[in-house]
Motif scaffolding. Structure first.
Motif, PDB file in Angstrom:
ATOM      1  N   CYS A 457      30.843  47.115   4.176  1.00 52.21           N
ATOM      2  CA  CYS A 457      30.721  47.693   5.198  1.00 52.21           C
ATOM      3  C   CYS A 457      31.438  47.276   6.494  1.00 52.21           C
ATOM      4  N   MET A 464      29.137  47.766   0.065  1.00 47.32           N
ATOM      5  CA  MET A 464      28.765  49.050   0.127  1.00 47.32           C
ATOM      6  C   MET A 464      28.454  49.534  -1.501  1.00 47.32           C
ATOM      7  N   ARG A 474      29.039  54.086  -0.007  1.00 43.59           N
ATOM      8  CA  ARG A 474      27.878  54.195   1.084  1.00 43.59           C
ATOM      9  C   ARG A 474      27.342  53.043   1.549  1.00 43.59           C
ATOM     10  N   CYS A 475      27.208  52.687   2.959  1.00 39.88           N
ATOM     11  CA  CYS A 475      26.349  51.618   3.414  1.00 39.88           C
ATOM     12  C   CYS A 475      25.026  52.186   3.637  1.00 39.88           C
TER      13      CYS A 475
END
Length: 744
Positions: A457, A464, A474-475
């Motif tokens: 991230c 992530m 996605r974090c």
């Protein structure tokens, strides 16, 4: 005669201000009233926290307005907010904000109003009605009162026609408050109290004696109800609540947010909001709309609801008089608030009950070390229910060594051979399976084997998570979201050999669909639950047998009762073991025991498969044997040696900033200031400043100072003073967390 109100404003100034109460408001202002006052050029909201006879200020500004009727904060809850501010190192204003929900703190009253039409007896002789008007009047007389829109729809008439009925003196149109009830359309079947078994009876007797104020004056009114999963703790709660109602008192039931399922609410409503009782049960939690929360809160304040069920903030519900507080799954970490005031609802419940002479029941199959330690020290009273109700046996737990599975299969399989076969058998027998993995997404990281790149991230020191369905990275800390690259993004590499390491619930779901193509498979995590109703839909389908295998994160681990679940699989039991946190073993033990408790709650005995790479770890072995006491004793040895809670108390100061050097210097300076109170608090131990386990989050560097003492109330007061008087460089924030539950 002039009246003065002492007001705590909604802006955190750590100070109260005196205002004059104009004559027109004098009969409406009392302690706990919500008021609007001038503050400099602004107009701000506040709460009346005192009514002094005189003020040391000569010229007082008048109050501009009073919101709502009566007190919004009872004097008892106001005192509780003051205690919280002192203990948790925050301004009283911040504590008061957590006591009142946002929807109640608004300037305008938040009631929803609707036009109603009602039939009235005409005064004198009514005007002559047409044939059509006679028909409408007959319908209205039969129904007596209806929402206007409903009446128009039913009679296929217009508002103008109904207005003529009003002119004729036989009807009245008025705007009425309508209450938003989140459970209005549910059909709940009433239940009657069950016959208690001997263990339940013994526990119940002790609680009732305390509620009747029988027994030694010095005996604690706080009970730990230590009952294995399925031992019938809920029935004890229900009957204790019934007793509180018979005494003319109310009850608060706290449930972790994650367990606040329709199933939980239904059990309480079925006993108390139907049939002969008709005691309104109010529900307070984060999935309600603002309007629903507003109406539920006022239902409690007005005394129409005598029982409140909710997540942590329900501990402040304006129930008066209060007879009982129940904290179910008291070990759950979601009872701790993450932002100021960083209170722990379980501990606040104990303080509130002591002040209001109420009884507290803390319930758990796996009590927190702190709570069990308090029973050993005589602060709380221990009630034990070691067997399941209806004499059902505890599930058989098998620990599978994934190291040998990996060597057999040349790589790490998601499901061991034994677990695969067990799922197949359950599908054939039409029994159900729950699979648990506390990590959502498809893979925990994206890596390039050619150059070693890991997709991290940009804002946090964490990799992530890859979500395959929508091809995103996605974090899970700051929410940063980006498209997953097709090849390695490093300019000098650009390899297409990109790999996904680790597993998440999405990958488990995909694997199962390949292995068992004809089975009903459903995943339940925060990625699949987008709407308010999704949770209920999935659980209803599972209860009706439309789903054979339910895969989920910890939201499926708690409090759910499905008699047809005969197999529970824990995919990766070590996940929480390797966290940089002294509570890692305790958390793993609790989670495994709770998840295992979902199996074998019906007629068929249950099996639990625990997949682990460290199968001989104490937390896993004690959980396998359902041996809480064995785990507690071993864990206490470690806590005593290291002086970690519960043998001492802990506070954590986190410094946040974008300039790491400035942060280090500030941490060193702050530590030297705190060193100065050692004379006063002799047993104070300090560690740090050092980088936090999650060193960077949301673009901020994070450093921590850890403090340990047995005299926490004294330390809290001194830390608040130091926080006020120590000036740190611009851009450096300090967060004080008393009794933290997480070390990140």
């Amino acid at each position: 005669m002039s009246m003065i109100a002492r007001v705590t404003l909604e802006i955190a100034l750590r100070k109260e201000f005196d205002y004059l109460v104009p004559e027109e408001f004098q009969d409406r202002v009392e302690i706990g009233s919500r008021v609007k006052v001038p503050f400099g050029p602004r107009k701000v909201m506040g709460v009346v926290t005192g009514l002094p006879a005189q003020s040391e200020h000569a010229k007082l500004k008048p109050i501009l307005g009073v919101i709502g009727k009566g007190s919004f904060v009872t004097p008892k809850v106001l005192e509780l907010a003051r205690w919280m501010a002192g203990y948790y190192c925050c301004p009283v204003e911040t504590a008061l904000k957590s006591v009142l929900p946002v929807s109640v703190r608004k300037e305008k009253e938040g009631w929803k109003k609707q036009l109603y039409v009602r039939s009235i007896e005409p005064v004198g002789s009514p005007s002559k009605l047409t044939k059509r008007q006679e028909e409408l009047n007959a319908v209205l007389r039969e129904w007596k009162e209806l929402p206007l829109q409903e009446f128009l729809k039913m009679t296929q008439s217009t508002q103008a026609t109904v207005k003529k009925l009003e002119s004729a003196g036989v009807a009245l149109i008025s705007r009425e408050v309508i209450e938003r009830d989140p459970y209005a359309h549910e059909h709940i079947v009433p239940t009657e109290p069950l016959e208690l078994n001997q263990e339940q009876k013994t526990s119940m007797d002790a609680v009732l004696k305390a509620m009747n104020h029988e027994g030694a004056a010095k005996q604690s009114n706080v009970f730990l109800l230590h009952g294995v999963t399925g031992s019938g703790k809920t029935e004890v709660y229900l009957q204790a609540i019934q007793h509180a109602l018979e005494q003319g008192k109310g009850a608060i039931v706290l449930v972790p947010e994650i367990s606040l399922t329709p199933q939980t609410v239904e059990r309480f409503k079925a006993r108390f909001s139907s049939g002969k009782h008709q005691t309104l049960v109010a529900v307070l939690h984060s999935h309600l709309s603002e309007g629903e929360r507003h109406d539920e809160w006022h239902k409690i304040k007005e005394g129409r609801a005598r029982i409140v069920i909710g997540a942590r903030s329900a501990v402040f519900a304006p129930i008066d008089p209060l007879g009982l507080i129940i904290v179910d799954e008291e070990h759950e970490h979601s009872y701790k608030q993450e932002e100021a005031p960083r209170y722990h609802a379980r501990d606040v419940a104990v303080v509130r009950a002591q002040r209001e002479k109420a009884v507290v029941i803390l319930g758990s199959a796996t009590p927190s070390m702190e709570t069990y330690y308090n029973t050993q020290k005589g602060k709380y009273r221990l009630l034990e229910m070691p067997t399941r109700a209806d004499n059902k046996t505890m599930p058989w737990v098998r620990v599978i060594d994934m190291r040998s599975e990996a060597s057999k299969e040349k790589g790490i399989p998601i499901l061991s051979q034994q677990l695969r076969e067990a799922i197949q058998q359950r599908i054939e027998k039409r029994e159900q399976t729950m699979l648990f993995l506390n990590r959502r997404g498809y893979a925990s990281s994206m890596q390039c084997p050619t150059c070693g790149y890991v997709a991290g991230c940009p804002n946090c020191s964490i990799s992530m998570t890859y979500h395959r369905r929508d091809q995103r990275l996605r974090c899970h800390i700051c929410g940063h979201d980006q498209r997953a690259p097709k090849c390695c993004p490093v300019e000098t590499c650009r390899s297409y050999e990109i790999r996904y390491a680790g597993i998440g619930t999405e990958k488990v779901e995909d694997t199962l669909k390949v292995l068992f193509p004809k089975a009903g498979i459903q995943r339940m995590d925060s990625d699949t639950l987008k709407k308010k109703e999704d949770y209920k839909k999935i659980l209803t389908a599972f209860r009706l047998g439309k789903i054979d295998v339910l895969i989920g994160t910890q939201m499926i681990a708690k409090g759910l009762h499905f008699p047809n679940v005969t197999l529970v699989g824990i995919i990766y039991a070590d996940l929480s073991l390797h966290m940089p946190d002294f509570r890692a073993g305790e958390r793993t033990f609790q989670l495994l025991t709770q998840v295992a408790g979902r199996a074998g709650r019906g007629e068929v005995e249950g099996d639990v498969f625990v997949q682990s790479f460290t199968p001989f770890h104490a937390a896993i072995q004690y959980a396998r044997r359902h041996d809480y006491l064995g785990f507690y004793e071993q864990e206490m040895e470690f806590r005593k040696d290291t002086e970690y809670p519960p043998t001492s108390r802990m506070a954590m100061i986190t410094l946040k900033g974008k300039n790491e050097e400035k942060l280090k210097m500030s941490g060193t300076h702050l530590k030297s200031v705190i060193e100065g109170i050692r004379e006063e608090i002799k047993d104070l131990a300090l560690a740090g400043p050092s980088p936090a386990p999650l060193e960077r989050a949301e673009n901020f560097f994070r450093y921590q100072i850890m403090l340990k003492t047995k005299r926490m109330s004294q330390l809290s007061r001194r830390l608040a003073d130091i926080h006020q008087s120590t000036k740190l460089p611009e851009g450096v924030q300090t967060i004080i967390d008393i009794d933290p539950v997480s070390m990140h």
